[in-house]
Design a protein around this motif. Structure first.
Motif, short mmCIF file in Angstrom:
data_model
loop_
_atom_site.label_atom_id
_atom_site.label_comp_id
_atom_site.label_asym_id
_atom_site.label_seq_id
_atom_site.Cartn_x
_atom_site.Cartn_y
_atom_site.Cartn_z
N ASP A 26 0.80 -1.20 0.14
CA ASP A 26 -0.12 0.09 -0.14
C ASP A 26 0.86 1.17 -0.13
OD1 ASP A 26 -1.48 2.21 0.23
OD2 ASP A 26 -3.04 1.07 1.98
N ASP A 27 0.96 1.84 -1.19
CA ASP A 27 1.85 3.09 -1.38
C ASP A 27 0.99 4.34 -1.49
OD1 ASP A 27 4.34 4.06 -1.52
OD2 ASP A 27 4.29 4.05 -3.51
N SER A 28 -0.35 4.23 -1.02
CA SER A 28 -1.26 5.40 -1.23
C SER A 28 -0.75 6.78 -0.65
CB SER A 28 -2.74 4.79 -0.59
OG SER A 28 -2.60 4.50 0.63
N GLU A 29 -0.21 6.46 0.77
CA GLU A 29 0.21 7.69 1.55
C GLU A 29 1.45 8.55 0.69
OE1 GLU A 29 2.00 9.01 5.86
OE2 GLU A 29 1.37 6.84 5.38
N ALA A 30 2.31 7.73 -0.01
CA ALA A 30 3.28 8.48 -0.51
C ALA A 30 2.72 8.91 -1.85
CB ALA A 30 4.45 7.57 -1.05
N LEU A 31 1.93 8.37 -2.50
CA LEU A 31 1.23 9.01 -3.77
C LEU A 31 0.46 10.36 -3.36
CD1 LEU A 31 -0.16 5.91 -5.31
CD2 LEU A 31 2.08 6.88 -6.08
N SER A 67 4.64 7.27 -10.64
CA SER A 67 4.55 5.79 -10.77
C SER A 67 3.49 5.09 -9.86
CB SER A 67 5.61 5.13 -10.79
OG SER A 67 5.61 3.76 -11.03
N THR A 68 2.73 4.32 -10.45
CA THR A 68 1.68 3.59 -9.43
C THR A 68 2.05 1.95 -9.18
OG1 THR A 68 0.28 2.78 -11.30
CG2 THR A 68 -0.17 4.87 -10.09
N THR A 69 3.37 1.77 -9.73
CA THR A 69 3.75 0.27 -9.76
C THR A 69 3.87 -0.24 -8.48
OG1 THR A 69 5.91 0.86 -10.29
CG2 THR A 69 4.60 0.17 -12.16
N GLY A 70 4.47 0.73 -7.49
CA GLY A 70 4.60 0.46 -6.00
C GLY A 70 3.55 -0.04 -5.18
N HIS A 71 2.35 0.44 -5.88
CA HIS A 71 1.11 0.48 -5.22
C HIS A 71 0.43 -0.93 -5.58
CE1 HIS A 71 -2.13 1.62 -2.96
NE2 HIS A 71 -2.92 1.78 -3.63
N HIS A 72 0.54 -1.94 -5.05
CA HIS A 72 0.05 -3.10 -5.93
C HIS A 72 -0.53 -4.30 -4.78
CE1 HIS A 72 3.53 -5.38 -4.53
NE2 HIS A 72 4.23 -4.42 -4.89
N GLY A 89 -1.51 -0.59 -9.26
CA GLY A 89 -0.21 -0.94 -9.89
C GLY A 89 -0.08 -2.46 -9.99
N THR A 90 -1.22 -3.03 -9.57
CA THR A 90 -1.10 -4.86 -9.68
C THR A 90 -1.05 -5.10 -11.16
OG1 THR A 90 -2.41 -4.85 -7.91
CG2 THR A 90 -2.22 -6.85 -9.24
N ARG A 91 0.11 -5.88 -11.70
CA ARG A 91 0.00 -6.42 -12.81
C ARG A 91 -1.07 -7.21 -13.36
NH1 ARG A 91 5.87 -9.38 -13.84
NH2 ARG A 91 4.69 -10.69 -12.12
#
Length: 397
Positions: A26-31, A67-72, A89-91
């Protein structure tokens, strides 16, 4: 007893994600912090996922990349309720693998255009595969989203049930917006079971007769989920119960063919697409290929526009791929994108240029004045400083 939604499939390959990877990150805070900082600095953002659809639309000239790839990761999946909630960011291939392990799928058959395609990019592009006329488009399966707004706030729209409310349906407005209205961080989908039986057939029919037959078949509850014509033959895909597929297969006749055709059509890997895509840019000469790829969305029975080039018909006639020198973007070529757009409008539809690197400035058909007005008002309301993917859809916003 372990509930289906708590089961985790086993993966045997070393490079496949195991149970821990499903939870993701969950990288939403950084985004949110990056968006809030960009808004304060009045800096524009280019939103990037797997970057497999960078060719689609206009190029974005922004001060920063987000980049959203870290949020997956898969936040929640309930096979019984046919609902999956996934971070942007999920593949895409990872999500589809988990669904397939439970006998389910994304019915709208989204194209990947690369191994790194993400769920967020799939929703932002809004592209559907050959099954779209029979099951629906991407937006028909989106139940809810989480979005970072222009001021860095993380808001939720919709949920995990089908529900309509007054006003903007923001969860579905994000589909096809190409990141111009906000940063997608999470999407909830309706998923469907994989049919019990399938069959793929090839029928030697001219295009006109094929379209007439498809129109007649469309009046019956038949298990057709794919219909394409490559200029020589009609390709049909059947999916459903064992009895209905078997009966329709006997009724249609034709020659059996491999399901690979439909995957190659979806991913634009058929020979038809080769010189329009692989040869799109000549690095040595630094020029654009003379054969530009266009997608024309038209009424199924519309007459083919009088445009020079080769055609491939999909969606039972409603989607037509044109490989043409017209609208190629050469400075000394009088035939422009405008000519393609006008021909599509005259036929009752619209056109989109798919070839990357073409120099024309109008990949999408210009909006009618009234529609442009409402699009502009929506953009001003959700992104008043135009920080999200500026110019991605249209030059003015």
């Amino acid at each position: 007893m372990t509930h289906l939604q708590d089961q985790r499939p086993e993966y045997t390959s070393a490079d496949e994600p195991g149970p821990d990877a499903l939870a993701g990150n969950d990288d939403s805070e950084a985004l949110c912090e990056q968006v809030a900082r960009a808004q304060a600095e009045r800096a524009t953002l280019r939103i990037v996922g797997g970057d497999t659809k960078a060719f689609y639309g206009r190029q974005v000239d922004a001060a920063q990349s987000l980049s959203t790839t870290g949020h997956h990761g898969i936040v929640h999946y309930d096979p019984v309720e046919l609902v999956a909630t996934v971070r942007a960011g999920t593949r895409l291939r990872d999500l589809e693998r988990v669904l397939a392990d439970n006998g389910q799928r994304l019915a709208f058959e989204p194209p990947h255009f690369g191994d790194n395609a993400t769920v967020g990019g799939m929703v932002a592009a809004g592209l559907s595969g050959p099954r779209r006329p029979w099951v629906g488009a991407v937006r028909d399966f989106v139940l809810g989203v989480r979005v970072i707004t222009f001021d860095g706030k993380l808001l939720r729209f919709g949920g995990e049930v089908m529900k309509n409310v007054a006003g903007y349906d923001l969860s579905r407005l994000m589909v096809g917006a190409q990141g111009t209205l906000g940063v997608l961080t999470e999407v909830s989908f309706k998923v469907l079971p994989i049919p019990q039986a399938h069959a793929c057939l090839r029928l030697e029919l001219p295009l006109a007769e094929a379209l007439e037959r498809l129109t007649a078949w469309g009046r019956e509850p038949l298990p057709i989920t794919g219909a394409a014509h490559d200029g020589e033959a009609l390709h049909i895909r059947l999916e459903g119960g064992e009895g209905s597929v078997s009966a329709m297969r006997q009724r249609l006749g034709g020659e059996p063919e491999e399901p690979l055709f439909w995957e190659q059509l979806r991913e634009q890997r058929l020979p038809f697409f080769d010189d329009a895509l692989d040869g799109a840019v000549d690095d040595a000469a630094d020029t654009v290929a003379e054969r530009t790829l266009w997608r024309l969305s038209l009424p199924a029975l519309a007459r083919t526009p009088s445009l020079e080039g080769d055609w491939l018909v999909d969606w039972g006639g409603a989607q037509r791929w044109l490989k043409s020198a017209e609208g190629s973007g050469f400075e000394d070529d009088p035939r422009t994108d405008v000519h393609i757009h006008e021909a599509a409008i005259a036929a009752g539809g619209h056109a989109t240029r798919f070839t990357p690197g073409a120099s024309g400035d109008s990949p999408f058909t210009p909006l009618a004045p009234v529609l442009a007005k409402y699009h502009r008002q929506l953009k001003d309301r959700l992104d008043p400083q135009t920080i999200f993917n500026p110019g991605r859809l249209y030059a003015e916003w």
